[in-house]
Write a protein that holds these residues in place. Structure first.
Motif, PDB file in Angstrom:
ATOM      1  N   LEU A 260       0.843  -1.198   0.000  1.00 54.64           N
ATOM      2  CA  LEU A 260       0.000   0.000   0.000  1.00 54.64           C
ATOM      3  C   LEU A 260       0.875   1.244   0.000  1.00 54.64           C
ATOM      4  O   LEU A 260       2.011   1.218   0.459  1.00 54.64           O
ATOM      5  CB  LEU A 260      -0.918  -0.003   1.221  1.00 54.64           C
ATOM      6  CG  LEU A 260      -1.849  -1.210   1.328  1.00 54.64           C
ATOM      7  CD1 LEU A 260      -2.600  -1.189   2.640  1.00 54.64           C
ATOM      8  CD2 LEU A 260      -2.811  -1.250   0.154  1.00 54.64           C
ATOM      9  N   SER A 261       0.319   2.351  -0.474  1.00 53.89           N
ATOM     10  CA  SER A 261       1.101   3.590  -0.559  1.00 53.89           C
ATOM     11  C   SER A 261       1.363   4.171   0.828  1.00 53.89           C
ATOM     12  O   SER A 261       0.632   3.894   1.781  1.00 53.89           O
ATOM     13  CB  SER A 261       0.371   4.622  -1.420  1.00 53.89           C
ATOM     14  OG  SER A 261      -0.723   5.159  -0.722  1.00 53.89           O
TER      15      SER A 261
ATOM     16  N   SER B 242      -4.348   2.529   6.070  1.00 54.77           N
ATOM     17  CA  SER B 242      -4.475   1.095   6.342  1.00 54.77           C
ATOM     18  C   SER B 242      -3.172   0.343   6.092  1.00 54.77           C
ATOM     19  O   SER B 242      -3.107  -0.871   6.258  1.00 54.77           O
ATOM     20  CB  SER B 242      -5.612   0.485   5.513  1.00 54.77           C
ATOM     21  OG  SER B 242      -5.359   0.628   4.142  1.00 54.77           O
ATOM     22  N   ARG B 243      -2.119   1.072   5.724  1.00 52.16           N
ATOM     23  CA  ARG B 243      -0.791   0.463   5.549  1.00 52.16           C
ATOM     24  C   ARG B 243      -0.279  -0.108   6.875  1.00 52.16           C
ATOM     25  O   ARG B 243       0.394  -1.123   6.905  1.00 52.16           O
ATOM     26  CB  ARG B 243       0.164   1.542   5.029  1.00 52.16           C
ATOM     27  CG  ARG B 243       1.585   1.096   4.854  1.00 52.16           C
ATOM     28  CD  ARG B 243       2.425   2.270   4.323  1.00 52.16           C
ATOM     29  NE  ARG B 243       3.818   2.002   4.347  1.00 52.16           N
ATOM     30  CZ  ARG B 243       4.489   1.376   3.370  1.00 52.16           C
ATOM     31  NH1 ARG B 243       3.862   0.993   2.290  1.00 52.16           N
ATOM     32  NH2 ARG B 243       5.777   1.163   3.482  1.00 52.16           N
TER      33      ARG B 243
ATOM     34  N   ARG C  74      -5.676  -4.003  11.923  1.00 54.41           N
ATOM     35  CA  ARG C  74      -6.539  -4.314  10.781  1.00 54.41           C
ATOM     36  C   ARG C  74      -6.278  -5.728  10.310  1.00 54.41           C
ATOM     37  O   ARG C  74      -5.375  -6.398  10.789  1.00 54.41           O
ATOM     38  CB  ARG C  74      -6.316  -3.318   9.646  1.00 54.41           C
ATOM     39  CG  ARG C  74      -4.971  -3.474   8.945  1.00 54.41           C
ATOM     40  CD  ARG C  74      -5.012  -2.766   7.593  1.00 54.41           C
ATOM     41  NE  ARG C  74      -3.814  -2.933   6.826  1.00 54.41           N
ATOM     42  CZ  ARG C  74      -3.597  -3.922   5.968  1.00 54.41           C
ATOM     43  NH1 ARG C  74      -4.488  -4.860   5.788  1.00 54.41           N
ATOM     44  NH2 ARG C  74      -2.474  -3.992   5.283  1.00 54.41           N
ATOM     45  N   ASN C  75      -7.093  -6.176   9.371  1.00 51.02           N
ATOM     46  CA  ASN C  75      -6.900  -7.500   8.772  1.00 51.02           C
ATOM     47  C   ASN C  75      -5.793  -7.433   7.747  1.00 51.02           C
ATOM     48  O   ASN C  75      -5.596  -6.379   7.144  1.00 51.02           O
ATOM     49  CB  ASN C  75      -8.186  -7.973   8.118  1.00 51.02           C
ATOM     50  CG  ASN C  75      -9.209  -8.358   9.160  1.00 51.02           C
ATOM     51  OD1 ASN C  75      -8.868  -8.764  10.249  1.00 51.02           O
ATOM     52  ND2 ASN C  75     -10.468  -8.203   8.817  1.00 51.02           N
ATOM     53  N   PRO C  76      -5.054  -8.488   7.481  1.00 52.59           N
ATOM     54  CA  PRO C  76      -5.209  -9.801   8.087  1.00 52.59           C
ATOM     55  C   PRO C  76      -4.779  -9.781   9.548  1.00 52.59           C
ATOM     56  O   PRO C  76      -3.815  -9.128   9.897  1.00 52.59           O
ATOM     57  CB  PRO C  76      -4.289 -10.689   7.254  1.00 52.59           C
ATOM     58  CG  PRO C  76      -3.258  -9.768   6.719  1.00 52.59           C
ATOM     59  CD  PRO C  76      -3.937  -8.454   6.541  1.00 52.59           C
ATOM     60  N   ARG C  77      -5.519 -10.492  10.359  1.00 53.29           N
ATOM     61  CA  ARG C  77      -5.292 -10.470  11.798  1.00 53.29           C
ATOM     62  C   ARG C  77      -5.262 -11.896  12.338  1.00 53.29           C
ATOM     63  O   ARG C  77      -6.303 -12.503  12.502  1.00 53.29           O
ATOM     64  CB  ARG C  77      -6.432  -9.697  12.441  1.00 53.29           C
ATOM     65  CG  ARG C  77      -6.346  -9.511  13.893  1.00 53.29           C
ATOM     66  CD  ARG C  77      -7.563  -8.815  14.397  1.00 53.29           C
ATOM     67  NE  ARG C  77      -7.985  -7.796  13.464  1.00 53.29           N
ATOM     68  CZ  ARG C  77      -8.557  -6.664  13.791  1.00 53.29           C
ATOM     69  NH1 ARG C  77      -8.825  -6.416  15.028  1.00 53.29           N
ATOM     70  NH2 ARG C  77      -8.900  -5.789  12.878  1.00 53.29           N
TER      71      ARG C  77
END
Length: 104
Positions: A32-33, A38-39, A58-61
């Motif tokens: 992700l940037s 959410s990175r 956040r997922n994956p968790r």
């Protein structure tokens, strides 16, 4: 992860481990940037016993939140992204919690 303070990517994965202070790390998703919030996947702290406590953001968790080695944590993340998961929109209702009548 040896105290250099710079980020290091885990080989053959998309996870980036960034040291934040003594005994603390951020786990980031390098696919992700930099501007994507959410990175950031998790915060990791080494406790006094030497194990690693994980705060998943956040997922994956993975189900675990304590690891003996950072490599085990990254292996769990790799295993989760390798598994196909059914797509579920964020707006979907969560799993229902069973309700029972009060004891009388």
């Amino acid at each position: 992860m040896n105290g250099s303070g710079s980020g290091a990517s885990h080989p053959a994965t998309r996870w980036e481990i960034i040291q934040v202070g003594h005994g603390g790390w951020r786990v980031c998703d390098s696919s992700l940037s930099e501007s994507d919030g959410s990175r950031l996947v998790a915060y990791v702290d080494r406790n006094v016993t030497g194990s690693f406590e994980v705060l998943w953001l956040r997922n994956p968790r993975p189900a675990r939140s304590r690891y003996r080695k950072l490599a085990d944590l990254l292996a769990d993340l790799d295993a989760l992204i390798a598994e196909p998961t059914p797509a579920r929109p964020r707006s979907a209702r969560p799993n229902e919690i069973p309700h029972f009548p009060p004891r009388g």
